[in-house]
Design an enzyme around this catalytic site. Structure first.
Site, PDB file in Angstrom:
ATOM      1  N   VAL A 434       0.846  -1.194   0.000  1.00  0.00           N
ATOM      2  CA  VAL A 434       0.000   0.000   0.000  1.00  0.00           C
ATOM      3  C   VAL A 434       0.884   1.247   0.000  1.00  0.00           C
ATOM      4  O   VAL A 434       0.375   2.354  -0.017  1.00  0.00           O
ATOM      5  CB  VAL A 434      -0.947   0.034   1.229  1.00  0.00           C
ATOM      6  CG1 VAL A 434      -2.087  -0.921   1.043  1.00  0.00           C
ATOM      7  CG2 VAL A 434      -0.205  -0.260   2.519  1.00  0.00           C
ATOM      8  N   HIS A 435       2.196   1.032   0.049  1.00  0.00           N
ATOM      9  CA  HIS A 435       3.119   2.171   0.062  1.00  0.00           C
ATOM     10  C   HIS A 435       3.929   2.184  -1.234  1.00  0.00           C
ATOM     11  O   HIS A 435       4.689   1.264  -1.497  1.00  0.00           O
ATOM     12  CB  HIS A 435       4.103   2.071   1.238  1.00  0.00           C
ATOM     13  CG  HIS A 435       3.434   2.091   2.565  1.00  0.00           C
ATOM     14  ND1 HIS A 435       4.035   1.617   3.703  1.00  0.00           N
ATOM     15  CD2 HIS A 435       2.209   2.531   2.949  1.00  0.00           C
ATOM     16  CE1 HIS A 435       3.208   1.766   4.719  1.00  0.00           C
ATOM     17  NE2 HIS A 435       2.094   2.310   4.285  1.00  0.00           N
ATOM     18  N   ALA A 436       3.734   3.217  -2.018  1.00  0.00           N
ATOM     19  CA  ALA A 436       4.499   3.343  -3.264  1.00  0.00           C
ATOM     20  C   ALA A 436       4.992   4.778  -3.368  1.00  0.00           C
ATOM     21  O   ALA A 436       4.328   5.691  -2.888  1.00  0.00           O
ATOM     22  CB  ALA A 436       3.608   2.998  -4.447  1.00  0.00           C
TER      23      ALA A 436
END
Lengths: 499, 499
Positions: A434-436
């Site tokens: 969910v972290h980009a």
């Protein structure tokens, strides 16, 4: 000199509109903060937001299929492709991804800031310089630790951590939303951007145009003269508009910011350095009842191997549990019946692989996201799985089920320890993230960065990147705090430079 | 202002020179020619399978050129092999269509657009490739002549005694050797070269100091890939492979004219022809190509008429596939540029402040209702029924839950990007066909248990693409199924079901 009067005096003409002083593309953590500070300084500000305003009721499940339709980009169907595909979701409503995230709060680790300085030439961004911006964001969002006792799934993890002698912390979270007429005492709603910074920005004079997707930036040599945007009307029709602008702040998120820049022909170090935090999930079965559905979001994180490897509790609903068990469904199906004894956890690693963001003008505006896991990523995931399984067994788990196709259930520590030295089978991994970030890195090194240390895009006078895509590489933690702090710092720097 | 017309005249003169050279070489090629024998030689040429093999070799060479371009720019940009190959092909096609070799500039322009490199860097990469090509070609010529001298001494002595051959070969060797020395200096001692040039510039043309040093820095960055020994080796190996494949084009067409498929003959023809093409000539190198290709065979004792027939066929194989491919790229590339222009023209002015306010009023209303999913097809319904553990539900609820699951799966697939959606639909069609082949009945008419078995076979089989497809279907179906209130209520052990 920038002033607010133009919009209010209705100077905007249909045939030849005068430029808006600042157009902010996106209303997530970066866009909201940028718009707030610009509007407070008296700059005429317009936010273009692709999504809609969604008033959620208290207790709304942000992981449910209904939420996917309302709040997620392409209803969550935005996989990162590569030899190992990674499930990836991001928000696409008013407030961006802050509307769907957990609200966990971290300041940027000092060693990460040092690395950014050393490798990307990011200047004026040490712990001391960022501190006032973090203080402001934390006070605005009411960031705090929970006063309540840990839920059972977090308590079990804490027990395991203690028996291993590792360090862990309860992660601070964004505070509860302010009471409103509709929701007098919010229980689960958090201060996402739509309930905190954006209303303040609108009160300060910022205008918002929702359902408006920026399709392209209009360039004239080294200057951006406006934004081409498509408005989706409520009757299903679409209208293409030209938004002339003096300054454009692109805050469209990890994937859309680089895609928009590339669509506009701005490609220098844009979209070539995409990074993420690949995450592997495991389910553990305990002898006692855990009832993880009662506390869907555990609060404890293991910091012993941080920031390279982070472990903690994963979001838990019956649907998500089935997803975690799906890789070995034949053997695991029966576990669904024991869901009250199950809890979900994750291993996330600071991605060191290489990724790209590409966009095609032909046909629909699609964004192709690719990421190749590095050897280091797989090693960290393997060691992370080993350690997480060990800590869960130490906490009393009877069985641990990794979301890896064909991997047997882990019942003993020796079975877990195997992965300290061996690499997990790459192709069998079932990963999510969910972290980009980092597709348009900031820094003074032009050979590595798309923008300077304050988000001003190299070679352009009036184009700025104030979102997660500007982070030079993986911060190793939830990036919302870092994005807000950098967005405020960059905006204040921009305002200070104006005549 | 005066530069425009001057440049136009220069271009015109260059074109005229090219055409004159072509006429000259055509005249050289066809003087004293037995036309009847040439025509019958071409008509009797045995094209199958030689022409196919030759074209395949030539096209493979272009893909390898693409890989080489990708490696050369890899330190500054990430290009896919497909994009890089298109860049190369575009350059060749433009050279085939226009006089005075503007293909190198077209290639650099497209490389700049696709990679985000500066123009000078892209041109450096393009020229670097040409330089490497030239060096390898001279080496190939030397190797071919040496090898032929040992086997067919008289032929090569004829070649070396030709009045133009020795000085031409010496000139080419000298030119490429000088280029190689310059390149090595820039690769190994970039700082020193820039320092020396900058000193010289500051003495002689101080006004252009910044521009020249900036350009030299870009050129130095353009050759950065060669500073890593591994990449340098890759580039050299790829260049050798590229020209080996190109020699394949010449070699495979020899038997079409009843000549021996002698590798050294092909190599000699290829290197001599390509060195000859360095001279200015008309679009598509008509004349020059034929002359040098024909002469290389004449030196080996082949009759003029057969040699011209051979040269004509090689030229056709060299010209048409790449030109057609290049035209397709030009159309697509042009459409991209045109669509940008079209978007700008179509765009209207942003609605006035008042219009915006009305829009905000409409979109600001509370809304927690998403668009309903479209009705699922019978196939998706049957697939969803086979994927989820439907027996968990009471019979009276099964139909409704499966229908809602199928609708959700269909809706999620519809949200994938166009390319991914097409792939999924193609894979689903493959699944249906495979089921039909296995059971001789359509999937939708099979018993549920039989469908479950087929789904499991794909989901847990050894074919990765089939597993990926079923993983997607399973994940979305599980999420919808297990999040459905009827399912969570029915799940054994659920507090809700116990209540």
């Amino acid at each position: 000199m920038l002033c607010r009067s133009a919009w209010e005096s209705g100077v905007t003409k249909v045939t030849s509109p005068r430029p808006i002083q600042a157009v902010v593309i996106g209303s997530g953590a970066g866009g909201a903060v940028t718009a707030l500070e610009l509007a407070r300084a008296g700059v005429e500000t317009l936010i273009l937001e692709e999504g809609t305003r969604v008033e959620l009721p208290d207790g709304f499940d942000k992981g449910s299929p209904e939420a996917m339709k309302l709040l997620y980009r392409r209803r969550g169907m935005t996989p990162i492709l590569g030899r190992v595909p990674i499930g990836y979701v991001e928000g696409a409503s008013f407030g961006g991804s802050t509307e769907i995230n957990s609200g966990f709060w971290h300041r940027t680790p000092p060693e990460v800031l040092l690395r950014w300085h050393a490798q990307y030439g990011l200047s004026d961004a040490d712990v001391g310089e960022l501190a006032p911006h973090f203080d402001w964001a934390e006070s605005t969002l009411g960031v705090s630790r929970s006063n309540e006792p840990l839920p059972e799934n977090s308590r079990l993890l804490a027990k395991g951590v203690e028996s291993m002698g590792w360090s862990s912390m309860e992660v601070p979270r964004v505070g509860p939303a302010e009471p409103t007429e509709q929701i007098p005492a919010p229980r689960t709603l958090r201060k996402a951007m739509s309930r905190s910074v954006l209303p303040a920005a609108e009160r300060a004079g910022a205008k918002v145009l929702t359902r408006c997707r920026a399709k392209m930036l209009i360039r004239e040599r080294r200057r951006i003269t406006g934004v081409l945007a498509e408005i989706r009307n409520t009757d299903g029709t679409r209208q293409l508009v030209r938004v002339p602008a003096d300054h454009v702040f692109v805050c469209a998120g990890a994937t859309e910011t680089p895609a928009l820049l590339r669509r506009s022909g701005i490609r220098h170090r844009v979209g070539d350095t995409f990074r993420c935090h690949p995450m592997l999930k495991v389910t553990a079965r305990f002898p006692g009842i855990v009832d993880s559905t009662e506390s869907a979001l555990p609060l404890l994180q293991i910091k012993e191997f941080w920031p390279e490897i982070t472990m903690g509790g994963a979001f838990f609903t019956l649907g998500h549990l089935a997803l975690m068990l799906a890789d070995n469904w034949g053997e695991n199906e029966v576990r669904m019946q024991e869901h009250r004894h199950l809890a979900a956890y994750y291993v996330a690693v600071r991605g060191t692989g290489e990724g790209t963001i590409r966009s095609s003008l032909a046909g629909e505006d699609t964004t192709a996201i690719r990421y190749q896991l590095s050897e280091q990523d797989v090693r960290n995931l393997s060691q992370g799985l080993a350690r997480l399984a060990m800590v869960l067994l130490a906490a009393g788990a009877e069985e641990v089920y990794p979301a890896i196709r064909g991997l047997p259930v882990i019942r003993r520590e020796v079975e877990a320890a195997r992965w300290l030295d061996h690499l997990l089978p790459r192709r069998a991994l079932s990963l999510t993230t969910v972290h980009a970030f980092s597709a348009c890195p900031m820094g003074e090194r032009r050979d590595r960065c798309a923008a300077d240390s304050f988000g001003n895009v190299h070679h352009y006078e009036n184009l700025h990147i104030h979102d997660v895509s500007g982070l030079p590489d993986s911060p190793g933690v939830n990036p919302q705090g870092t994005v807000m702090a950098f967005a405020r710092r960059n905006t204040l720097h921009f305002l200070a430079k104006q005549p | 202002m005066a530069r425009g017309p001057a440049r136009g005249w220069r271009k015109f003169l260059l074109t005229l020179l090219g055409l004159a050279a072509s006429v000259f070489f055509v005249q050289l090629s066809i003087r004293d020619l037995d036309w009847e024998r040439t025509r019958s030689g071409l008509a009797n040429a045995d094209l199958t399978p030689w022409l196919g093999w030759a074209i395949a070799c030539y096209l493979t060479g272009h893909v390898l050129r693409g890989v080489r371009t990708r490696v050369l720019v890899s330190r500054h940009a990430q290009l896919s092999t497909w994009d890089a190959t298109n860049v190369v092909v575009l350059g060749y096609a433009v050279n085939n269509l226009l006089p005075a070799r503007p293909g190198e500039f077209a290639r650099a322009g497209m490389l700049t657009r696709l990679s985000g490199l500066s123009w000078a860097q892209s041109l450096t990469v393009t020229l670097l490739e040409r330089l490497l090509d030239g060096i390898v070609m001279v080496l190939f010529l030397i190797v071919a002549v040496t090898a032929l001298q040992q086997t067919e001494g008289s032929a090569t002595s004829d070649l070396l005694s030709a009045e133009w051959a020795r000085p031409a070969i010496l000139l080419a060797t000298a030119l490429f050797s000088a280029g190689l020395i310059g390149l090595l200096a820039l690769v190994v001692f970039p700082g020193l070269v820039i320092q020396l040039v900058s000193r010289a510039i500051s003495w002689f043309i101080p006004r252009s100091y910044a521009a020249v040093v900036g350009m030299l820095t870009s050129i130095s960055s353009g050759v950065a890939a060669l500073r890593r020994p591994r990449q340098a080796l890759d580039v050299v190996a790829l260049t050798v492979l590229v020209w080996t494949m190109e020699a394949g084009l010449y070699c495979f067409l020899l038997p079409a004219f009843g000549l021996e498929a002698n590798w050294w003959h092909g190599l000699l023809a290829m290197s001599l022809t390509n060195l000859g093409l360095l001279l200015p000539s008309s679009p598509g190198f008509i004349g020059a190509f034929h002359y040098f290709c024909m002469q290389s065979l004449v030196f080996l004792g082949v009759r003029d008429s057969v040699a011209l027939g051979y040269a004509t066929l090689v030229h056709l194989a060299f010209y048409f596939p790449i030109t057609l491919w290049g035209v397709a790229i030009l159309i697509r590339y042009g459409l991209d540029v045109l669509s940008t222009r079209r978007l700008e023209q179509r765009a209207q002015a942003l609605p006035s402040d008042q219009g915006l306010a009305q829009r905000l009023e409409i979109l600001g209303s509370p809304m927690v209702r998403s668009d309903p999913d479209p009705k699922a097809s019978k196939f998706l319904h049957c697939l969803a029924e086979a994927v989820v553990p439907i027996r968990l539900l009471p019979e009276d609820q099964q139909v409704e839950v499966v229908a809602s699951t199928a609708r959700f799966v269909g809706g999620q697939i519809a949200c994938l990007s166009f390319r991914q959606r097409c792939l999924v639909k193609l894979a689903l069609t493959g699944f249906r066909v495979s089921c039909w082949l296995r059971t001789l009945r359509p999937f939708t008419s099979l018993e549920r248990t039989q469908r479950e078995r087929l789904v499991t076979r794909w989901a847990e089989g050894s074919f990765p693409q089939a597993r990926q497809l079923m993983r997607l279907v399973r994940s979305t179906a599980f999420l919808a199924f297990f999040e459905h209130p009827a399912c969570s209520a029915a799940l054994p052990g659920n507090p809700e079901s116990q209540r």
